[in-house]
Design a protein around this motif. Structure first.
Motif, PDB file in Angstrom:
ATOM      1  N   GLY A 112      37.233  54.389  -2.159  1.00 36.15           N
ATOM      2  CA  GLY A 112      36.143  54.841  -1.302  1.00 36.15           C
ATOM      3  C   GLY A 112      35.730  53.858  -0.220  1.00 36.15           C
ATOM      4  O   GLY A 112      34.615  53.937   0.295  1.00 36.15           O
ATOM      5  N   SER A 128      48.636  61.948  -2.990  1.00 41.16           N
ATOM      6  CA  SER A 128      48.079  61.124  -1.910  1.00 41.16           C
ATOM      7  C   SER A 128      47.383  61.990  -0.865  1.00 41.16           C
ATOM      8  O   SER A 128      46.350  61.615  -0.325  1.00 41.16           O
ATOM      9  CB  SER A 128      49.191  60.321  -1.229  1.00 41.16           C
ATOM     10  OG  SER A 128      49.775  59.448  -2.147  1.00 41.16           O
ATOM     11  N   ARG A 141      36.234  60.942   0.543  1.00 41.98           N
ATOM     12  CA  ARG A 141      37.063  60.084  -0.321  1.00 41.98           C
ATOM     13  C   ARG A 141      36.256  59.554  -1.500  1.00 41.98           C
ATOM     14  O   ARG A 141      36.782  59.349  -2.584  1.00 41.98           O
ATOM     15  CB  ARG A 141      37.591  58.888   0.475  1.00 41.98           C
ATOM     16  CG  ARG A 141      38.844  59.170   1.248  1.00 41.98           C
ATOM     17  CD  ARG A 141      39.560  57.876   1.578  1.00 41.98           C
ATOM     18  NE  ARG A 141      40.608  58.111   2.563  1.00 41.98           N
ATOM     19  CZ  ARG A 141      40.555  57.691   3.826  1.00 41.98           C
ATOM     20  NH1 ARG A 141      39.521  57.000   4.258  1.00 41.98           N
ATOM     21  NH2 ARG A 141      41.541  57.956   4.643  1.00 41.98           N
ATOM     22  N   ARG A 142      34.972  59.320  -1.271  1.00 39.97           N
ATOM     23  CA  ARG A 142      34.139  58.754  -2.341  1.00 39.97           C
ATOM     24  C   ARG A 142      33.823  59.766  -3.434  1.00 39.97           C
ATOM     25  O   ARG A 142      33.241  59.421  -4.451  1.00 39.97           O
ATOM     26  CB  ARG A 142      32.846  58.201  -1.744  1.00 39.97           C
ATOM     27  CG  ARG A 142      33.120  56.950  -0.960  1.00 39.97           C
ATOM     28  CD  ARG A 142      31.900  56.263  -0.453  1.00 39.97           C
ATOM     29  NE  ARG A 142      32.296  55.018   0.184  1.00 39.97           N
ATOM     30  CZ  ARG A 142      31.469  54.164   0.732  1.00 39.97           C
ATOM     31  NH1 ARG A 142      30.175  54.415   0.722  1.00 39.97           N
ATOM     32  NH2 ARG A 142      31.900  53.057   1.278  1.00 39.97           N
ATOM     33  N   GLY A 171      44.200  63.166  -2.373  1.00 41.30           N
ATOM     34  CA  GLY A 171      43.256  62.049  -2.458  1.00 41.30           C
ATOM     35  C   GLY A 171      42.833  61.539  -1.104  1.00 41.30           C
ATOM     36  O   GLY A 171      42.132  60.526  -1.016  1.00 41.30           O
ATOM     37  N   LEU A 172      43.279  62.193  -0.045  1.00 36.10           N
ATOM     38  CA  LEU A 172      42.921  61.843   1.339  1.00 36.10           C
ATOM     39  C   LEU A 172      43.416  60.448   1.724  1.00 36.10           C
ATOM     40  O   LEU A 172      42.827  59.793   2.584  1.00 36.10           O
ATOM     41  CB  LEU A 172      41.399  61.938   1.544  1.00 36.10           C
ATOM     42  CG  LEU A 172      40.816  63.318   1.296  1.00 36.10           C
ATOM     43  CD1 LEU A 172      39.305  63.252   1.152  1.00 36.10           C
ATOM     44  CD2 LEU A 172      41.185  64.261   2.412  1.00 36.10           C
ATOM     45  N   LEU A 173      44.463  60.015   1.065  1.00 28.62           N
ATOM     46  CA  LEU A 173      45.032  58.710   1.407  1.00 28.62           C
ATOM     47  C   LEU A 173      46.124  58.865   2.449  1.00 28.62           C
ATOM     48  O   LEU A 173      46.446  57.931   3.170  1.00 28.62           O
ATOM     49  CB  LEU A 173      45.621  58.038   0.157  1.00 28.62           C
ATOM     50  CG  LEU A 173      44.647  57.841  -0.999  1.00 28.62           C
ATOM     51  CD1 LEU A 173      45.341  57.218  -2.181  1.00 28.62           C
ATOM     52  CD2 LEU A 173      43.486  56.968  -0.554  1.00 28.62           C
ATOM     53  N   LEU A 197      41.101  52.309  -0.063  1.00 27.22           N
ATOM     54  CA  LEU A 197      40.728  53.658   0.393  1.00 27.22           C
ATOM     55  C   LEU A 197      40.508  54.581  -0.800  1.00 27.22           C
ATOM     56  O   LEU A 197      39.563  55.379  -0.825  1.00 27.22           O
ATOM     57  CB  LEU A 197      41.813  54.237   1.301  1.00 27.22           C
ATOM     58  CG  LEU A 197      41.943  53.627   2.695  1.00 27.22           C
ATOM     59  CD1 LEU A 197      43.080  54.300   3.463  1.00 27.22           C
ATOM     60  CD2 LEU A 197      40.650  53.755   3.487  1.00 27.22           C
ATOM     61  N   ALA A 198      41.382  54.465  -1.794  1.00 26.83           N
ATOM     62  CA  ALA A 198      41.249  55.322  -2.985  1.00 26.83           C
ATOM     63  C   ALA A 198      39.936  55.051  -3.706  1.00 26.83           C
ATOM     64  O   ALA A 198      39.394  55.940  -4.372  1.00 26.83           O
ATOM     65  CB  ALA A 198      42.423  55.093  -3.930  1.00 26.83           C
ATOM     66  N   THR A 204      35.391  59.298   4.891  1.00 27.84           N
ATOM     67  CA  THR A 204      35.077  58.282   3.877  1.00 27.84           C
ATOM     68  C   THR A 204      34.177  58.868   2.796  1.00 27.84           C
ATOM     69  O   THR A 204      34.373  58.629   1.602  1.00 27.84           O
ATOM     70  CB  THR A 204      34.393  57.059   4.534  1.00 27.84           C
ATOM     71  OG1 THR A 204      35.260  56.531   5.530  1.00 27.84           O
ATOM     72  CG2 THR A 204      34.086  55.981   3.516  1.00 27.84           C
TER      73      THR A 204
END
Lengths: 235, 340
Positions: A143, B51, B82-83, B54-56, A140-141, B79
């Motif tokens: 992407g 976290s 996150r990218r 970082g949207l985790l 996830l980190a 997503t």
């Protein structure tokens, strides 16, 4: 007495070797049925069991613990119980009696699928749970979409998942309860290695029984060698 | 700064751990081009905050905005966001495969062309001095090499937000220097927003333009006392730091000439009624401009051209008979001051 037994076993092994070397047609048919039924059942069990195990490992929902407990319990499902349940569904008076599947290779496949599914799913769950937290977080980190994340997790756990599938194969390839009750041990049609061993030994043809036993062991060994080879290539 | 568009902002954040500990932030804004250090003791919630940023990890309550737009809790928009963020963790996880495969992983997820991936991976590895490791398995790498590989994996994505969670925790001194240099270089080139979490206060001041603290799950402004921008100059036999309006202090530092920041710990400052004949290399005349309590001690602010804060005992305070406007001297050792 002991000498007689040893000679008997030795003679059986010699006869078994001859049957294997001569590619005895009956032997080939029995092995063919076994491989066709078990590999087909395993294919569908892997197709359903791997996603099921993955889903259970990476998702959170109420009752997850109970679901995992049920799955683990089903790993020890007695083959005769599956055979009995399958019989009750597939016999003429059963719920699926109209499908006329009883005493066909398809009935055996269904029964073996039911046996293999919990093994593949539960061992996949265990394999994925070991890597999913850190691998999933890292994916996830970097992407990953949810689908990409799951594929990466499966890739990380692939050796253990392959071993889960092989364990499923081991569970069904040598089972006799489902094969007898749903296949009926019909010569040239549903007679597979375990039912043939029981049948031939029962009627006194010890050499064919022993030959089939040797084949059974050889296939088990072959499957494990194949697993090692695949793991080596994956590395 | 408030008129600028935020890179990311959190409002009313709350994240509860099963044990009851909670991370809370009323408001948190990060701006493009900002490099901020996050300090706090172990267990203060730094990794959780990282976290969340970082949207985790999704907080229980609160709103997360990325470039002003609220983010959903799932779906392609999450997503996509996150990218635009990359995170480097203290104990990075490496996928099966080589170091090169791992650095390329994020680019492959973005479906970048193979040839481009190869070039970008080589460039990122070269910047961190790990080109020779690209074909090796991560298993045998040292702590510093693993940290560099993890950083390369994040930098190669050219993120708009770079989150570094103790990225030098397992690295030796040389690796630390290289990592700090690479991050600063990336920050300058990309004008990305960077948050660098560290429990090392010296590193926080060294790498961060601003420093914020985290205590018991709450973001607190870190009061940086006696922290002066200026310039290191090396003269005949000694190094001086020029700061404020025509002030200069003798310092002991390995830093070369150039811009820097001077930090004088308040407890290292000696206040006297007049100049002292002592080994203290730095003495500045000034007047008391503020007095306050700090626990059992007294905090005295002295205007020497810039406001300098010293902490002295209550007994010393009474003996010196200080009051607002008192003429005093402020002294400290060359060793006491740190230059960043």
């Amino acid at each position: 007495m002991g000498e007689r037994v040893l000679r008997f076993i030795f003679q059986g092994l010699v006869d078994a070797g001859r049957l294997i070397v001569q590619l005895n047609p009956e032997l080939i048919r029995i092995v063919g049925v076994s491989l066709k039924v078990s590999l087909t059942a395993l294919f569908f069990a892997a197709l359903a069991g791997v996603p099921l195990g993955l889903g259970l490992a990476v998702s959170r929902f109420p009752g997850k613990r109970a679901a995992v407990t049920v799955l683990n319990t089903l790993m020890g499902l007695p083959t005769v119980v599956v055979g009995l349940l399958g019989y009750s569904f597939l016999s003429r008076r059963g719920l699926l009696g109209d499908w006329r599947l009883l005493y066909t290779p398809y009935a055996m496949m269904i029964g073996q699928f039911v046996l293999a599914l919990p093994i593949v799913a539960a061992l996949t769950l265990s394999a994925v749970a070991g890597v999913s937290r850190r691998a999933g977080r890292t994916a996830l980190a970097l992407g990953a979409s949810p689908g990409q994340k799951n594929r990466l997790i499966l890739g990380e756990a692939r050796f253990a998942i392959l071993a889960a599938v092989i364990a499923g194969f081991g569970r069904i390839f040598a089972e006799i309860g489902v094969s007898t009750m749903l296949g009926g041990n019909i010569q040239g049609y549903t007679r597979n290695i375990p039912t043939a061993i029981a049948y031939e030994t029962g009627k006194g043809d010890f050499s064919l029984g022993l030959a089939l036993g040797v084949v059974l062991l050889a296939i088990a060994l072959g499957v494990n060698l194949l697993l090692q080879a695949v793991q080596g290539k994956m590395e | 700064m408030k008129n600028r568009e935020t890179m990311l902002s959190l409002t009313g954040l709350e994240y509860r751990y099963p044990g009851g500990f909670a991370l809370r932030a009323e408001a948190f804004d990060l701006y493009p081009g900002e490099i901020r250090a996050l300090t706090g003791p172990n267990g203060s919630g730094k990794s959780t905050l990282m976290s969340v940023l970082g949207l985790l990890v999704l907080p229980d309550t609160g709103e997360y905005r990325f470039r002003g737009r609220p983010l959903p809790r799932s779906g392609p928009a999450l997503t996509a966001a996150r990218r635009r963020v990359a995170m480097v963790e203290q104990n990075p996880y490496f996928f099966r495969g080589t170091v090169g495969d791992n650095i390329a992983a994020g680019l492959k997820l973005r479906r970048r062309p193979e040839r481009e991936i190869g070039e970008l991976v080589e460039r990122a590895a070269a910047e961190l001095g790990i080109s020779s490791l690209l074909d090796r398995k991560p298993v045998g790498l040292s702590g510093g090499e693993r940290q560099k590989a993890a950083l390369a994996r994040g930098l190669v994505l050219e993120p708009e937000v770079l989150l570094l969670d103790e990225p030098t925790a397992n690295a030796d001194r040389q690796a630390v220097e290289m990592i700090e240099r690479a991050v600063k270089s990336f920050h300058r080139r990309r004008a990305a927003a960077v948050i660098w979490a560290t429990h090392n206060l010296r590193q926080a001041f060294r790498v961060g333009e601003t420093v914020m603290g985290l205590v018991d799950g709450r973001i607190v402004p870190t009061t940086i006392e006696n922290f002066f921008p200026g310039r290191v100059e090396i003269g005949a036999g000694e190094t001086v730091f020029r700061f404020g309006p025509n002030l200069s202090a003798v310092v002991s530092t390995g830093a070369g000439e150039g811009p820097g920041r001077l930090l004088i710990p308040p407890g290292e400052i000696v206040i006297s009624r007049g100049p002292l004949e002592s080994s203290l290399r730095n003495t500045f005349p000034g007047r008391v401009s503020g007095i306050g309590e700090r626990g059992a001690s007294i905090e005295v602010e002295v205007d020497i051209g810039v406001a300098v804060t010293a902490v002295i005992t209550a007994v010393s305070y009474r003996k010196l008979g200080l009051h607002l406007g008192s003429p005093v001297s402020v002294s400290f050792k060359a060793f006491a001051a740190a230059v960043y």
